[in-house]
Design a protein around this motif. Sequence first.
Motif, PDB file in Angstrom:
ATOM      1  N   ALA A   1      41.176 -71.209  93.539  1.00  0.00           N
ATOM      2  CA  ALA A   1      39.769 -71.549  93.759  1.00  0.00           C
ATOM      3  C   ALA A   1      39.050 -71.924  92.463  1.00  0.00           C
ATOM      4  O   ALA A   1      37.935 -72.469  92.517  1.00  0.00           O
ATOM      5  N   ASP A   2      39.637 -71.647  91.323  1.00  0.00           N
ATOM      6  CA  ASP A   2      38.967 -71.866  90.037  1.00  0.00           C
ATOM      7  C   ASP A   2      38.440 -73.289  89.914  1.00  0.00           C
ATOM      8  O   ASP A   2      37.226 -73.522  89.789  1.00  0.00           O
ATOM      9  N   TRP A   3      39.324 -74.278  89.950  1.00  0.00           N
ATOM     10  CA  TRP A   3      38.901 -75.670  89.782  1.00  0.00           C
ATOM     11  C   TRP A   3      38.182 -76.185  91.024  1.00  0.00           C
ATOM     12  O   TRP A   3      37.280 -77.027  90.926  1.00  0.00           O
ATOM     13  N   PHE A   4      38.561 -75.699  92.210  1.00  0.00           N
ATOM     14  CA  PHE A   4      37.868 -76.128  93.434  1.00  0.00           C
ATOM     15  C   PHE A   4      36.384 -75.759  93.376  1.00  0.00           C
ATOM     16  O   PHE A   4      35.515 -76.558  93.741  1.00  0.00           O
ATOM     17  N   GLU A   5      36.082 -74.543  92.946  1.00  0.00           N
ATOM     18  CA  GLU A   5      34.690 -74.107  92.868  1.00  0.00           C
ATOM     19  C   GLU A   5      33.941 -74.866  91.786  1.00  0.00           C
ATOM     20  O   GLU A   5      32.753 -75.181  91.950  1.00  0.00           O
ATOM     21  N   ARG A   6      34.593 -75.180  90.687  1.00  0.00           N
ATOM     22  CA  ARG A   6      33.953 -75.983  89.659  1.00  0.00           C
ATOM     23  C   ARG A   6      33.617 -77.378  90.192  1.00  0.00           C
ATOM     24  O   ARG A   6      32.565 -77.946  89.868  1.00  0.00           O
TER      25      ARG A   6
ATOM     26  N   PHE B   1      23.488 -76.311 102.667  1.00  0.00           N
ATOM     27  CA  PHE B   1      24.828 -76.505 102.101  1.00  0.00           C
ATOM     28  C   PHE B   1      25.829 -75.567 102.767  1.00  0.00           C
ATOM     29  O   PHE B   1      25.476 -74.513 103.298  1.00  0.00           O
ATOM     30  N   ALA B   2      27.073 -75.973 102.720  1.00  0.00           N
ATOM     31  CA  ALA B   2      28.161 -75.120 103.201  1.00  0.00           C
ATOM     32  C   ALA B   2      29.337 -75.238 102.242  1.00  0.00           C
ATOM     33  O   ALA B   2      29.539 -76.275 101.597  1.00  0.00           O
ATOM     34  N   VAL B   3      30.082 -74.157 102.133  1.00  0.00           N
ATOM     35  CA  VAL B   3      31.354 -74.164 101.416  1.00  0.00           C
ATOM     36  C   VAL B   3      32.440 -73.977 102.469  1.00  0.00           C
ATOM     37  O   VAL B   3      32.369 -73.057 103.293  1.00  0.00           O
ATOM     38  N   VAL B   4      33.420 -74.876 102.466  1.00  0.00           N
ATOM     39  CA  VAL B   4      34.487 -74.860 103.461  1.00  0.00           C
ATOM     40  C   VAL B   4      35.802 -74.526 102.773  1.00  0.00           C
ATOM     41  O   VAL B   4      36.154 -75.151 101.770  1.00  0.00           O
ATOM     42  N   TYR B   5      36.511 -73.548 103.326  1.00  0.00           N
ATOM     43  CA  TYR B   5      37.782 -73.081 102.772  1.00  0.00           C
ATOM     44  C   TYR B   5      38.881 -73.356 103.799  1.00  0.00           C
ATOM     45  O   TYR B   5      38.722 -73.071 104.982  1.00  0.00           O
ATOM     46  N   HIS B   6      40.009 -73.880 103.334  1.00  0.00           N
ATOM     47  CA  HIS B   6      41.164 -74.094 104.203  1.00  0.00           C
ATOM     48  C   HIS B   6      42.293 -73.178 103.725  1.00  0.00           C
ATOM     49  O   HIS B   6      42.741 -73.273 102.575  1.00  0.00           O
ATOM     50  N   LEU B   7      42.718 -72.300 104.615  1.00  0.00           N
ATOM     51  CA  LEU B   7      43.711 -71.275 104.277  1.00  0.00           C
ATOM     52  C   LEU B   7      45.022 -71.532 105.009  1.00  0.00           C
ATOM     53  O   LEU B   7      45.036 -72.072 106.120  1.00  0.00           O
TER      54      LEU B   7
ATOM     55  N   ASP C   1      42.464 -75.616  99.998  1.00  0.00           N
ATOM     56  CA  ASP C   1      41.378 -76.473  99.526  1.00  0.00           C
ATOM     57  C   ASP C   1      40.054 -75.749  99.711  1.00  0.00           C
ATOM     58  O   ASP C   1      39.932 -74.829 100.530  1.00  0.00           O
ATOM     59  N   LEU C   2      39.086 -76.175  98.925  1.00  0.00           N
ATOM     60  CA  LEU C   2      37.711 -75.675  99.010  1.00  0.00           C
ATOM     61  C   LEU C   2      36.805 -76.849  98.687  1.00  0.00           C
ATOM     62  O   LEU C   2      37.053 -77.579  97.728  1.00  0.00           O
ATOM     63  N   CYS C   3      35.771 -77.060  99.479  1.00  0.00           N
ATOM     64  CA  CYS C   3      34.869 -78.173  99.215  1.00  0.00           C
ATOM     65  C   CYS C   3      33.460 -77.812  99.652  1.00  0.00           C
ATOM     66  O   CYS C   3      33.246 -76.850 100.385  1.00  0.00           O
ATOM     67  N   GLY C   4      32.493 -78.592  99.181  1.00  0.00           N
ATOM     68  CA  GLY C   4      31.111 -78.419  99.574  1.00  0.00           C
ATOM     69  C   GLY C   4      30.709 -79.453 100.606  1.00  0.00           C
ATOM     70  O   GLY C   4      31.335 -80.507 100.730  1.00  0.00           O
ATOM     71  N   VAL C   5      29.647 -79.145 101.363  1.00  0.00           N
ATOM     72  CA  VAL C   5      29.090 -80.059 102.358  1.00  0.00           C
ATOM     73  C   VAL C   5      27.570 -79.973 102.264  1.00  0.00           C
ATOM     74  O   VAL C   5      27.007 -78.885 102.133  1.00  0.00           O
ATOM     75  N   ASP C   6      26.911 -81.131 102.319  1.00  0.00           N
ATOM     76  CA  ASP C   6      25.446 -81.188 102.338  1.00  0.00           C
ATOM     77  C   ASP C   6      25.010 -81.607 103.740  1.00  0.00           C
ATOM     78  O   ASP C   6      25.275 -82.725 104.175  1.00  0.00           O
TER      79      ASP C   6
ATOM     80  N   ILE D   1      26.372 -76.211  94.003  1.00  0.00           N
ATOM     81  CA  ILE D   1      26.541 -74.892  94.617  1.00  0.00           C
ATOM     82  C   ILE D   1      27.050 -73.924  93.549  1.00  0.00           C
ATOM     83  O   ILE D   1      28.035 -74.204  92.860  1.00  0.00           O
ATOM     84  N   LEU D   2      26.361 -72.805  93.400  1.00  0.00           N
ATOM     85  CA  LEU D   2      26.740 -71.791  92.419  1.00  0.00           C
ATOM     86  C   LEU D   2      27.708 -70.797  93.044  1.00  0.00           C
ATOM     87  O   LEU D   2      27.582 -70.445  94.222  1.00  0.00           O
TER      88      LEU D   2
END
Length: 243
Positions: free
Chosen positions: A147-152, A109-115, A67-72, A160-161
Amino acid sequence: MSDPTITTGDSRLDMLATRLSEGFADAGAELSADRGELTLKLPPTALLEVCTRLRDDKDLSFEQLIDLCGVDYAAYGRSEWATTEPSQFGFGRGVDRDLELETDDPERFAVVYHLLSLAHNWRLRLVVRAGGAQPMVPSVVSIWSAADWFEREAFDLFGILFDGHPDLRRILTDYGFVGHPFRKDFPLSGHVAMRYDPEQARVVYEPVEIEPRVLVPKVIRDDSRYLGDEHPAVTGAKDAANA
């Protein structure tokens, strides 16, 4: 890198913590452990190099991005909600919005990745902070195609760009949507309203007619912890306990 002697109470995760501490000491990474989970905080400039090594190093083998998500983090740790005491009269109790959001914070902002490593059956969380008017981090699509759709999604909801993404566009909101709805400074009523116009046979956008307001929901608790000492339910329970 943080203290290499981090322990989680799990010998296998302790082994992973040691490998991360030794392998990424020069990458500006910070390793922490909490509740039996490891988190590696990275600067954006080190993200691609670290992620590639996490995937390809046989001692790590993080083959899968779960998973990948943003945080404010605007106004993080501060609350505008006065909910310490329950309301007894419904949804009419408004709260003044007096918090100043730090919209230009370089780490807003933060981008969080779960591996996940299937080979070793262990997990890792990555956190990359970004901020400013146009927060940007490198895209990891070339490392994990998931990550394609997660980043979108993170772009659509948080703005977040992702530098290097092959097709960065909205994925959940409408193409004509204004703003990013998961940002804390986005109004709850939105910027525009949309409806289907049968005469024009299309969706049309109109100004929002809802008056901006902030409401706190009613809280109802029926157990005796929130009743007065003279309430029959409380006195009855005390009498039963002393019987």
